[in-house]
Design a protein around this motif. Sequence first.
Motif, short mmCIF file in Angstrom:
data_model
loop_
_atom_site.label_atom_id
_atom_site.label_comp_id
_atom_site.label_asym_id
_atom_site.label_seq_id
_atom_site.Cartn_x
_atom_site.Cartn_y
_atom_site.Cartn_z
N LYS A 142 0.82 -1.21 0.00
CA LYS A 142 0.00 0.00 0.00
C LYS A 142 0.86 1.27 0.00
O LYS A 142 0.57 2.22 -0.73
CB LYS A 142 -0.90 0.00 1.23
N ASP A 143 1.93 1.27 0.81
CA ASP A 143 2.69 2.50 1.04
C ASP A 143 3.98 2.63 0.23
O ASP A 143 4.46 3.73 0.04
CB ASP A 143 3.03 2.63 2.52
N THR A 146 3.18 -0.25 -4.83
CA THR A 146 1.78 -0.52 -5.16
C THR A 146 1.61 -1.54 -6.29
O THR A 146 0.49 -1.93 -6.59
CB THR A 146 1.06 0.79 -5.54
N THR A 147 2.71 -1.99 -6.89
CA THR A 147 2.61 -3.01 -7.94
C THR A 147 2.47 -4.41 -7.35
O THR A 147 2.09 -5.34 -8.06
CB THR A 147 3.84 -2.99 -8.87
#
Length: 151
Positions: A142-143, A146-147
């Motif tokens: 998430k942080d 993001t892939t």
Amino acid sequence: MQTSIVPTGPNAPKIESLIDYTGFCGQAAAEEAAAIARAAERFVRITPTDAYRKMETEEWEPFVLDVRTKREAEVVSLPFANLQHPHRQVAAIVDHLPAEGDILVHCKAGIRSVAACNSLIELGIAPERLFSLEGGIIAWAKDVDTTLPTY
């Protein structure tokens, strides 16, 4: 077990106020116990953002231990992880961990990594060498990256 009959209707006692629901459910006590437990931790909790920044700017190269199951690691893994082994069985791999340097421990959401850090301390690993990734690989996806798929 016990059953109580609560009267309802026009003859029921009037409700004047609500109970202290948080106190009734023990939430304050649970929060206090969690704060005490965190204060007793001897390892470091680190966010994915801070870990990534430390790797990039300070050239931090911790040994990365994934304490999820093999099946979870097949779904998604950090590309720089050094070893994957379930958290409940870390005693079996303690001799395979480096004798020096930091160890970044991660799991799916950050709970099993805390348990693994506590186990590793009991097995003789210096607590200041252990870093538990808060939020685990889900927070990393998430942080930071993001892939990465999440599950």
